[in-house]
Design a protein around this motif. Structure first.
Motif, PDB file in Angstrom:
ATOM      1  N   PHE A 122       0.828  -1.201   0.000  1.00 21.67           N
ATOM      2  CA  PHE A 122       0.000   0.000   0.000  1.00 21.67           C
ATOM      3  C   PHE A 122       0.866   1.256   0.000  1.00 21.67           C
ATOM      4  N   ASP A 123       1.909   1.250   0.811  1.00 25.06           N
ATOM      5  CA  ASP A 123       2.772   2.421   0.891  1.00 25.06           C
ATOM      6  C   ASP A 123       3.463   2.702  -0.439  1.00 25.06           C
ATOM      7  N   ALA A 124       3.802   1.628  -1.171  1.00 16.95           N
ATOM      8  CA  ALA A 124       4.473   1.802  -2.455  1.00 16.95           C
ATOM      9  C   ALA A 124       3.609   2.584  -3.423  1.00 16.95           C
ATOM     10  N   ILE A 125       2.295   2.413  -3.340  1.00 16.25           N
ATOM     11  CA  ILE A 125       1.387   3.145  -4.220  1.00 16.25           C
ATOM     12  C   ILE A 125       1.095   4.514  -3.641  1.00 16.25           C
ATOM     13  N   THR A 126       0.785   4.555  -2.347  1.00 20.29           N
ATOM     14  CA  THR A 126       0.400   5.816  -1.727  1.00 20.29           C
ATOM     15  C   THR A 126       1.496   6.864  -1.861  1.00 20.29           C
ATOM     16  N   ASN A 127       2.747   6.431  -1.846  1.00 20.47           N
ATOM     17  CA  ASN A 127       3.860   7.377  -1.898  1.00 20.47           C
ATOM     18  C   ASN A 127       4.395   7.605  -3.303  1.00 20.47           C
ATOM     19  N   LEU A 128       3.643   7.201  -4.320  1.00 19.43           N
ATOM     20  CA  LEU A 128       4.073   7.442  -5.693  1.00 19.43           C
ATOM     21  C   LEU A 128       4.279   8.937  -5.930  1.00 19.43           C
ATOM     22  N   THR A 129       5.343   9.289  -6.618  1.00 15.47           N
ATOM     23  CA  THR A 129       5.569  10.672  -7.021  1.00 15.47           C
ATOM     24  C   THR A 129       5.912  10.685  -8.510  1.00 15.47           C
ATOM     25  N   VAL A 130       6.143  11.866  -9.044  1.00 18.04           N
ATOM     26  CA  VAL A 130       6.458  11.964 -10.469  1.00 18.04           C
ATOM     27  C   VAL A 130       7.797  12.671 -10.687  1.00 18.04           C
ATOM     28  N   PRO A 131       8.877  12.179 -10.074  1.00 13.98           N
ATOM     29  CA  PRO A 131      10.161  12.879 -10.180  1.00 13.98           C
ATOM     30  C   PRO A 131      10.701  12.907 -11.603  1.00 13.98           C
ATOM     31  N   ASP A 132      10.381  11.894 -12.419  1.00 10.81           N
ATOM     32  CA  ASP A 132      10.914  11.855 -13.768  1.00 10.81           C
ATOM     33  C   ASP A 132      10.254  12.882 -14.681  1.00 10.81           C
ATOM     34  N   LEU A 133       9.163  13.489 -14.236  1.00  8.42           N
ATOM     35  CA  LEU A 133       8.484  14.483 -15.052  1.00  8.42           C
ATOM     36  C   LEU A 133       8.796  15.903 -14.595  1.00  8.42           C
ATOM     37  N   LYS A 134       9.726  16.051 -13.665  1.00  4.94           N
ATOM     38  CA  LYS A 134      10.050  17.373 -13.138  1.00  4.94           C
ATOM     39  C   LYS A 134      11.542  17.417 -12.810  1.00  4.94           C
ATOM     40  N   PRO A 135      12.233  18.482 -13.121  1.00  9.70           N
ATOM     41  CA  PRO A 135      11.702  19.661 -13.818  1.00  9.70           C
ATOM     42  C   PRO A 135      11.785  19.469 -15.330  1.00  9.70           C
ATOM     43  N   PHE A 136      11.066  20.302 -16.080  1.00  9.95           N
ATOM     44  CA  PHE A 136      11.218  20.314 -17.520  1.00  9.95           C
ATOM     45  C   PHE A 136      12.531  21.014 -17.851  1.00  9.95           C
ATOM     46  N   GLU A 137      13.171  20.531 -18.892  1.00 12.11           N
ATOM     47  CA  GLU A 137      14.450  21.130 -19.270  1.00 12.11           C
ATOM     48  C   GLU A 137      14.267  22.555 -19.776  1.00 12.11           C
ATOM     49  N   ASN A 138      13.182  22.783 -20.497  1.00 14.48           N
ATOM     50  CA  ASN A 138      12.909  24.125 -20.987  1.00 14.48           C
ATOM     51  C   ASN A 138      11.430  24.265 -21.292  1.00 14.48           C
ATOM     52  N   LEU A 139      11.001  25.483 -21.577  1.00 15.74           N
ATOM     53  CA  LEU A 139       9.594  25.778 -21.805  1.00 15.74           C
ATOM     54  C   LEU A 139       9.052  25.050 -23.029  1.00 15.74           C
ATOM     55  N   LYS A 140       9.878  24.907 -24.074  1.00 14.49           N
ATOM     56  CA  LYS A 140       9.424  24.244 -25.294  1.00 14.49           C
ATOM     57  C   LYS A 140       9.078  22.776 -25.030  1.00 14.49           C
ATOM     58  N   VAL A 141       9.914  22.107 -24.227  1.00 13.30           N
ATOM     59  CA  VAL A 141       9.638  20.710 -23.900  1.00 13.30           C
ATOM     60  C   VAL A 141       8.347  20.614 -23.083  1.00 13.30           C
ATOM     61  N   LYS A 142       8.144  21.553 -22.173  1.00 12.38           N
ATOM     62  CA  LYS A 142       6.931  21.556 -21.365  1.00 12.38           C
ATOM     63  C   LYS A 142       5.699  21.738 -22.252  1.00 12.38           C
ATOM     64  N   GLU A 143       5.782  22.687 -23.187  1.00 11.57           N
ATOM     65  CA  GLU A 143       4.652  22.919 -24.088  1.00 11.57           C
ATOM     66  C   GLU A 143       4.374  21.683 -24.938  1.00 11.57           C
ATOM     67  N   ALA A 144       5.445  21.029 -25.398  1.00  9.65           N
ATOM     68  CA  ALA A 144       5.273  19.802 -26.189  1.00  9.65           C
ATOM     69  C   ALA A 144       4.660  18.698 -25.346  1.00  9.65           C
ATOM     70  N   PHE A 145       5.092  18.608 -24.095  1.00  8.72           N
ATOM     71  CA  PHE A 145       4.553  17.620 -23.163  1.00  8.72           C
ATOM     72  C   PHE A 145       3.045  17.795 -22.996  1.00  8.72           C
ATOM     73  N   LEU A 146       2.614  19.038 -22.797  1.00  2.12           N
ATOM     74  CA  LEU A 146       1.197  19.320 -22.619  1.00  2.12           C
ATOM     75  C   LEU A 146       0.413  19.044 -23.897  1.00  2.12           C
ATOM     76  N   GLU A 147       1.017  19.344 -25.039  1.00  5.23           N
ATOM     77  CA  GLU A 147       0.359  19.079 -26.323  1.00  5.23           C
ATOM     78  C   GLU A 147       0.202  17.566 -26.530  1.00  5.23           C
ATOM     79  N   ILE A 148       1.219  16.811 -26.158  1.00  2.00           N
ATOM     80  CA  ILE A 148       1.144  15.346 -26.273  1.00  2.00           C
ATOM     81  C   ILE A 148       0.020  14.802 -25.380  1.00  2.00           C
ATOM     82  N   THR A 149      -0.106  15.374 -24.171  1.00  2.00           N
ATOM     83  CA  THR A 149      -1.182  14.934 -23.280  1.00  2.00           C
ATOM     84  C   THR A 149      -2.535  15.134 -23.931  1.00  2.00           C
ATOM     85  N   ARG A 150      -2.719  16.294 -24.551  1.00  4.75           N
ATOM     86  CA  ARG A 150      -3.995  16.551 -25.234  1.00  4.75           C
ATOM     87  C   ARG A 150      -4.237  15.538 -26.347  1.00  4.75           C
TER      88      ARG A 150
END
Length: 394
Positions: free
Chosen positions: A362-390
């Motif tokens: 249970f703790d393994a799930i409850t304590n999940l974080t998203v370290p691999d998605l932060k920080p973005f290297e630059n604004l362009k990558v972040k914008e592309a990331f959000l566009e991919i999500t859409r």
């Protein structure tokens, strides 16, 4: 009632006490009576509905062992239920329990943020229309229904103010969400919340975290109910059976998350990456053939950003999937033990080990974080990331 029966009743009660102690957050000076009362109020929102669904699943589980597999049922005996058909019915009740356990003020808060973002999108669309119509609008008019250029400028200014207000409200609501998530063990800042909400797995991630936290409180209620059964072994056994179904609900949630990553998100992301590489190769050939090098190099850079964002996305999903798979492995081990324990109703010291393993899962799930998605290297990558999500949500 005989000595052995009383002993087994006591052991069931002790097992559930152990369960609740493991699932529940440590109670210390920081956990006031007010906080405990809030937990009880929150639990009341989902307990009865979840218990009913898990109890129904338990009845189906008990019946399943008496049924034949579909391969052993004669073709003319079409009225008989198979084990496979029964399993489908069980899964339906487990899904209903998941829905009930997903009830939370955190879900309400997410909906508020999502609603405000939809309002911003709608306002931005209107803003675009006003900007376009302003071009052909008259400087003045006697028509009371017509809008002048100055009128559109006023509309544009008002709409921009509205967007700023919505953004301010989102900032306030996100801060509330940060505090609420911290209450269930997820320590994220406002930027991580943004990434989480914009990630394709964000909704699932938060939902799973809510369900796991609610499962802890559900276990506490089972403990209290077991204590009140006294020497009623059947009731105590049933509460333990409901716990078993709770584990199966968790197992189903975990596998759904893993399947979504493998069967839905990875293929789409691979297709995006492949398309970006094809575009890059085409641009390189076009440059060699005498095309506009400046424009084509910009195209290559843009597609490279998309490719990098896809790889970043896959890295984050792989991290979450790996954690989920490890937790599911623990959960399945727990289920094997819990099934045998339930069927024999002979609880022993091994139950403590089972519950300790459950806690790690249970703790393994409850304590999940998203370290691999932060920080973005630059604004362009972040914008592309959000566009991919859409695009992934289409």
């Amino acid at each position: 009632m005989g000595k052995n029966t009383r002993k087994r009743t006591t052991m069931i009660g002790m097992a559930l006490v152990t369960l609740s102690a493991i699932f529940a957050p440590p109670v210390g000076a920081f956990q006031t009576e007010e906080m405990l009362e809030k937990e009880r109020r929150d639990t009341s929102r989902f307990f009865e509905q979840a218990h009913e669904s898990l109890s129904e699943a338990l009845d189906m589980f008990d019946e399943k062992g008496e049924l034949k597999e579909s391969k052993d049922i004669a073709f003319y005996d079409f009225l008989s239920r198979s084990q496979e058909a029964q399993q489908t019915r069980i899964e339906g009740y487990l899904d209903a329990a998941s829905d009930a356990l997903g009830i939370s003020s955190i879900s309400d808060q997410r909906q508020i943020v999502a609603g405000l973002r939809q309002k911003i999108s709608a306002a931005q669309r209107e803003l675009t229309i006003y900007e376009r119509k302003k071009i052909s609008a008259p400087e003045s008019t006697y028509n009371p229904l017509a809008v002048t250029r100055e009128g559109y400028e006023e509309k544009i200014a008002a709409k921009k103010e509205q967007i700023v207000e919505f953004e301010s409200q989102i900032a306030d609501e996100k801060q509330k969400l940060v505090e609420q998530l911290e209450g269930i063990g997820l320590k994220l800042d406002a930027e991580q919340i943004d990434i989480l909400l914009e990630s394709i797995t964000g909704d699932e991630f938060i939902r799973v975290s809510i369900i796991f936290d609610n499962a802890k409180n559900f276990a506490l209620e089972l403990e209290e109910l077991t204590e009140k059964t006294g020497e009623d072994l059947d009731a105590a056994k049933r509460y333990y059976g409901v716990y078993l179904m709770l584990l199966k609900t968790v197992d189903r949630l975990q596998n759904k998350f893993i399947d979504n990553v493998d069967d839905e998100y990875y293929p789409k992301l691979d297709a995006f990456a492949q398309k970006a590489m094809i575009n890059i190769e085409e641009a390189e050939r076009a440059i060699k053939a005498g095309g506009d090098a400046e424009i084509l190099n910009n195209n290559i850079a843009s597609n490279q950003v998309t490719y990098d964002a896809v790889m970043l996305y896959k890295q984050g999903l792989a991290h979450q999937k790996h954690q989920m798979m490890n937790a599911n492995l623990e959960c399945r081990r727990n289920i094997l033990t819990a099934v045998n324990t339930y069927r024999t109703v002979a609880l022993s010291k091994d139950v403590a080990s089972l519950m300790a393993t459950s806690r790690r899962a249970f703790d393994a799930i409850t304590n999940l974080t998203v370290p691999d998605l932060k920080p973005f290297e630059n604004l362009k990558v972040k914008e592309a990331f959000l566009e991919i999500t859409r695009d992934l949500r289409k």
